[in-house]
Design a protein around this motif. Structure first.
Motif, PDB file in Angstrom:
ATOM      1  N   ASP A 164       1.323   5.016   9.142  1.00  0.00           N
ATOM      2  CA  ASP A 164       2.606   4.391   9.483  1.00  0.00           C
ATOM      3  C   ASP A 164       2.397   3.055  10.191  1.00  0.00           C
ATOM      4  N   THR A 165       1.365   2.994  11.027  1.00  0.00           N
ATOM      5  CA  THR A 165       1.105   1.765  11.784  1.00  0.00           C
ATOM      6  C   THR A 165       0.702   0.621  10.866  1.00  0.00           C
ATOM      7  N   ILE A 166      -0.149   0.901   9.893  1.00  0.00           N
ATOM      8  CA  ILE A 166      -0.604  -0.173   8.998  1.00  0.00           C
ATOM      9  C   ILE A 166       0.545  -0.687   8.144  1.00  0.00           C
ATOM     10  N   ARG A 167       1.469   0.189   7.760  1.00  0.00           N
ATOM     11  CA  ARG A 167       2.647  -0.254   7.007  1.00  0.00           C
ATOM     12  C   ARG A 167       3.538  -1.144   7.874  1.00  0.00           C
ATOM     13  N   ALA A 168       3.726  -0.743   9.124  1.00  0.00           N
ATOM     14  CA  ALA A 168       4.600  -1.507  10.014  1.00  0.00           C
ATOM     15  C   ALA A 168       4.014  -2.887  10.313  1.00  0.00           C
ATOM     16  N   LEU A 169       2.724  -2.939  10.607  1.00  0.00           N
ATOM     17  CA  LEU A 169       2.115  -4.213  11.001  1.00  0.00           C
ATOM     18  C   LEU A 169       1.937  -5.158   9.811  1.00  0.00           C
ATOM     19  N   ALA A 170       1.820  -4.606   8.602  1.00  0.00           N
ATOM     20  CA  ALA A 170       1.722  -5.460   7.411  1.00  0.00           C
ATOM     21  C   ALA A 170       3.012  -6.232   7.176  1.00  0.00           C
ATOM     22  N   GLN A 171       4.122  -5.777   7.760  1.00  0.00           N
ATOM     23  CA  GLN A 171       5.406  -6.449   7.570  1.00  0.00           C
ATOM     24  C   GLN A 171       5.668  -7.531   8.610  1.00  0.00           C
ATOM     25  N   ILE A 172       4.896  -7.532   9.701  1.00  0.00           N
ATOM     26  CA  ILE A 172       5.148  -8.522  10.754  1.00  0.00           C
ATOM     27  C   ILE A 172       3.938  -9.416  11.020  1.00  0.00           C
ATOM     28  N   GLY A 173       2.818  -9.144  10.377  1.00  0.00           N
ATOM     29  CA  GLY A 173       1.624  -9.943  10.593  1.00  0.00           C
ATOM     30  C   GLY A 173       0.702  -9.893   9.390  1.00  0.00           C
ATOM     31  N   THR A 174      -0.532 -10.319   9.613  1.00  0.00           N
ATOM     32  CA  THR A 174      -1.552 -10.310   8.566  1.00  0.00           C
ATOM     33  C   THR A 174      -2.589  -9.252   8.915  1.00  0.00           C
ATOM     34  N   ILE A 175      -2.875  -8.354   7.976  1.00  0.00           N
ATOM     35  CA  ILE A 175      -3.823  -7.283   8.272  1.00  0.00           C
ATOM     36  C   ILE A 175      -5.181  -7.600   7.652  1.00  0.00           C
ATOM     37  N   VAL A 176      -6.210  -7.239   8.401  1.00  0.00           N
ATOM     38  CA  VAL A 176      -7.592  -7.375   7.949  1.00  0.00           C
ATOM     39  C   VAL A 176      -8.208  -5.983   7.962  1.00  0.00           C
ATOM     40  N   LEU A 177      -8.596  -5.491   6.803  1.00  0.00           N
ATOM     41  CA  LEU A 177      -9.210  -4.176   6.702  1.00  0.00           C
ATOM     42  C   LEU A 177     -10.724  -4.329   6.786  1.00  0.00           C
ATOM     43  N   VAL A 178     -11.349  -3.557   7.656  1.00  0.00           N
ATOM     44  CA  VAL A 178     -12.809  -3.637   7.826  1.00  0.00           C
ATOM     45  C   VAL A 178     -13.399  -2.231   7.637  1.00  0.00           C
ATOM     46  N   PRO A 179     -13.598  -1.809   6.390  1.00  0.00           N
ATOM     47  CA  PRO A 179     -14.073  -0.447   6.117  1.00  0.00           C
ATOM     48  C   PRO A 179     -15.598  -0.337   6.212  1.00  0.00           C
ATOM     49  N   THR A 180     -16.038   0.906   6.317  1.00  0.00           N
ATOM     50  CA  THR A 180     -17.442   1.197   6.070  1.00  0.00           C
ATOM     51  C   THR A 180     -17.720   0.934   4.588  1.00  0.00           C
ATOM     52  N   HIS A 181     -18.994   0.766   4.239  1.00  0.00           N
ATOM     53  CA  HIS A 181     -19.299   0.344   2.864  1.00  0.00           C
ATOM     54  C   HIS A 181     -20.522   1.104   2.350  1.00  0.00           C
ATOM     55  N   VAL A 182     -20.301   1.955   1.342  1.00  0.00           N
ATOM     56  CA  VAL A 182     -21.413   2.694   0.748  1.00  0.00           C
ATOM     57  C   VAL A 182     -21.506   2.525  -0.767  1.00  0.00           C
ATOM     58  N   SER A 183     -20.416   2.083  -1.398  1.00  0.00           N
ATOM     59  CA  SER A 183     -20.386   2.085  -2.857  1.00  0.00           C
ATOM     60  C   SER A 183     -19.666   0.852  -3.398  1.00  0.00           C
ATOM     61  N   ASN A 184     -20.032   0.459  -4.622  1.00  0.00           N
ATOM     62  CA  ASN A 184     -19.299  -0.606  -5.296  1.00  0.00           C
ATOM     63  C   ASN A 184     -17.863  -0.198  -5.623  1.00  0.00           C
ATOM     64  N   TRP A 185     -17.586   1.088  -5.535  1.00  0.00           N
ATOM     65  CA  TRP A 185     -16.233   1.599  -5.774  1.00  0.00           C
ATOM     66  C   TRP A 185     -15.334   1.432  -4.548  1.00  0.00           C
ATOM     67  N   ASP A 186     -15.908   1.073  -3.394  1.00  0.00           N
ATOM     68  CA  ASP A 186     -15.137   1.063  -2.150  1.00  0.00           C
ATOM     69  C   ASP A 186     -13.909   0.156  -2.228  1.00  0.00           C
ATOM     70  N   SER A 187     -14.081  -1.044  -2.787  1.00  0.00           N
ATOM     71  CA  SER A 187     -12.950  -1.978  -2.861  1.00  0.00           C
ATOM     72  C   SER A 187     -11.835  -1.421  -3.745  1.00  0.00           C
ATOM     73  N   VAL A 188     -12.221  -0.739  -4.808  1.00  0.00           N
ATOM     74  CA  VAL A 188     -11.235  -0.112  -5.695  1.00  0.00           C
ATOM     75  C   VAL A 188     -10.505   1.002  -4.951  1.00  0.00           C
ATOM     76  N   VAL A 189     -11.258   1.799  -4.198  1.00  0.00           N
ATOM     77  CA  VAL A 189     -10.668   2.901  -3.432  1.00  0.00           C
ATOM     78  C   VAL A 189      -9.703   2.367  -2.381  1.00  0.00           C
ATOM     79  N   ILE A 190     -10.112   1.307  -1.660  1.00  0.00           N
ATOM     80  CA  ILE A 190      -9.234   0.721  -0.651  1.00  0.00           C
ATOM     81  C   ILE A 190      -7.976   0.142  -1.307  1.00  0.00           C
ATOM     82  N   GLY A 191      -8.149  -0.546  -2.430  1.00  0.00           N
ATOM     83  CA  GLY A 191      -6.988  -1.087  -3.133  1.00  0.00           C
ATOM     84  C   GLY A 191      -6.022   0.004  -3.566  1.00  0.00           C
TER      85      GLY A 191
END
Length: 541
Positions: A164-191
């Motif tokens: 809920d927080t990420i949805r709310a803040l995406a409407q009033i600001g710019t969000i930067v996602l900083v995930p852990t990274h193990v696979s080339n699929w990660d960007s697809v999963v995040i998207g």
């Protein structure tokens, strides 16, 4: 908390998505990147002699790269451009004009495009692919065969944490996602996760090696994915990369990047983050405040932890990290026809799960942020971020101003990674099995097979689980529902069934006698590493 339904889009009109608006004004954006990079480099290197030296080094390295490591996705005029640059430097053409030409070249290489139609088509295809990958039903019968695809997907794709927080803040600001990274699929999963949350599409930097494949090159070029060529370490290229990423945030485009820099080769949670990458949100926030004052949009940083029962590249990644002595027999499963058939069979008949755990947001100075975008210090006192920026020493260089805060943000991201890491049954089984194997006599990483007595395994498993329960109660780690609620026997059964489920050769299997057999020690080590960093090895000492 896991979400079971797709959220309503926060911005249903695609022409109002930040990434759409950026690419409608792409010429202006790219011109701004060129101007910013040229200004930064001119300020750092005001003397022509120094600029010529940088240009000479850059040209020399680029020509060496073209000769020794050419890629299919490199520009067709690569050699001719840099040979022309070499001649221009020799003829002492104006240094700043040559530098601008190099910067424009790099900006053109890095940029890509965004098409709403292509994004919607690809997003739909990715969704269907994951439905069948996570819970296939091609050859099933009965009630499970008739399960609706949407329900199958929601059962296996777990969105947890601050949804809920990420949805709310995406409407009033710019969000930067900083995930852990193990696979080339990660960007697809995040998207896919952001699509499920109803957020507009993100932009991110993808390794240029992915653009070597013609199909991937076409897809990524239509998704607003800018390119990162890790072969290039020249001063102008690194400056352009930084300014490109920073300006994307200044333009209000939601962004994803991996602060670890690349995939975790050992499978562990990242603890050493790239501070240069984390400096771009700080710089973007500072420039936004300078241009728009207190009314400027805030940049919000969301740590995210991704966990999989099976990482498709696990065997390759761990093999690149762990060196076996020359002359010893290979412990890698052979990539033969039988292995490939097993992989295909596993994809068709078996399902898995993905866990996306969204951590609490931070502002660019490392302060905690609530659902309304207000910042709070470590004592819970409200903070005016704009005033905090105004209090920074003006005469101090921009990079030195940001260093302390970037390091603080980095430390808090790492702490969030460990606290939001979700204990999968497969990772827990792998951890206990590898630790027991390591304590056995004559242990060596090149051993082809190791048998573990089931009774010994369950005793160690129980002790490890008790240690994890203490960490869970202290909110230092997270549990999946089955790890939290099931019996130890059920957790082990689930872990054995899902550990490396798509690999042609499973790292750990049950024998007919009821014991456990390690068939791929190196891959087992990879999955074991997801639970390192918590002091659990003390259970086995």
């Amino acid at each position: 908390m896991s979400t079971q339904d797709q959220f309503v889009a926060v911005e249903p009109k695609s022409n109002r998505w930040p990434i759409t608006m950026l690419h409608k004004n792409q010429k202006n954006f790219l011109r701004e990147v060129v101007d910013k990079s040229l200004t930064s480099l001119s300020a750092r290197y005001p003397m022509d002699t120094v600029v010529y030296r940088i240009l000479t080094q850059t040209t020399s390295r680029e020509l060496a790269r073209i000769a020794s490591d050419p890629w299919h996705c490199d520009p067709k005029d690569d050699r001719s451009f840099w040979e022309g640059m070499e001649a221009a430097i020799a003829n002492k053409m104006e240094a700043m004009k040559l530098l601008k030409s190099v910067i424009e070249r790099y900006v053109k290489e890095i940029c890509s495009y965004f098409s709403v139609r292509h994004y919607q088509c690809i997003a739909k295809g990715v969704h269907h692919t994951f439905v069948y990958l996570l819970k296939p039903h091609c050859f099933r019968f009965g009630a499970d065969r008739c399960t609706f695809p949407h329900k199958r997907f929601q059962e296996k794709f777990h969105l947890m944490g601050q949804t809920d927080t990420i949805r709310a803040l995406a409407q009033i600001g710019t969000i930067v996602l900083v995930p852990t990274h193990v696979s080339n699929w990660d960007s697809v999963v995040i998207g896919l996760a952001m699509q499920q949350l109803g957020l507009p599409p993100l932009t991110w930097g993808a390794g240029l090696n992915l653009f070597n494949h013609k199909g991937f090159r076409y897809i990524f070029n239509k998704l607003g994915t800018y390119k990162v060529d890790r072969r290039k370490k020249t001063i102008p290229y690194l400056q352009v990369q930084k300014d490109y990423a920073s300006l994307i945030l200044e333009w209000g485009c939601h962004t994803l990047f991996y602060p670890g820099g690349t995939r975790s080769r050992l499978g562990a949670i990242e603890s050493d983050l790239k501070l240069g990458l984390l400096g771009t949100p700080f710089e973007a926030q500072e420039r936004n405040f300078q241009n728009k004052g207190a009314s400027a949009k805030k940049v919000f940083i969301f740590p995210i932890v991704l966990n999989y029962h099976c990482v498709l590249e696990a065997c390759q990644l761990i093999g690149e990290s762990v060196q076996i002595k020359e002359g010893e027999p290979s412990m890698r499963p052979q990539d033969d026809c039988c292995t490939n058939l097993l992989f295909s069979k596993n994809i068709l008949f078996k399902g898995s799960e993905i866990f996306v755990n969204i951590g609490a947001p931070l502002d660019v100075m490392g302060n905690r942020v609530d659902i309304e975008g207000h910042s709070y210090d470590h004592q819970g006192q409200a903070i005016d971020l704009y005033q905090q920026f105004l209090a920074l020493p003006i005469k101090t260089a921009a990079r030195k101003r940001s260093d302390g805060y970037v390091k603080l943000v980095s430390d808090k991201i790492v702490a969030t990674y460990y606290a939001m890491n979700t204990v999968l049954s497969s990772h827990l089984v792998a951890f206990v099995a590898y630790e027991l194997a390591q304590k056995s006599q004559n242990f060596a990483m090149d051993l082809p097979r190791i048998v573990i007595q089931y009774t010994d395994f369950m005793v160690a498993f129980g002790h490890t689980y008790q240690a994890l329960e203490r960490l869970y109660r202290e909110k230092k780690i997270d549990f999946t529902p089955i790890v939290k609620n099931a019996s130890l026997d059920a957790i082990v059964e689930d872990g054995l069934a899902k550990l490396g489920i798509y690999h042609g050769q499973r790292p750990l299997v049950a024998t007919k006698e009821g014991n456990l057999l390690i068939e791929d020690l190196l891959t087992l080590f990879y999955y074991h590493n997801r639970l390192t960093g918590y002091g659990l090895q003390a259970v086995f000492s």
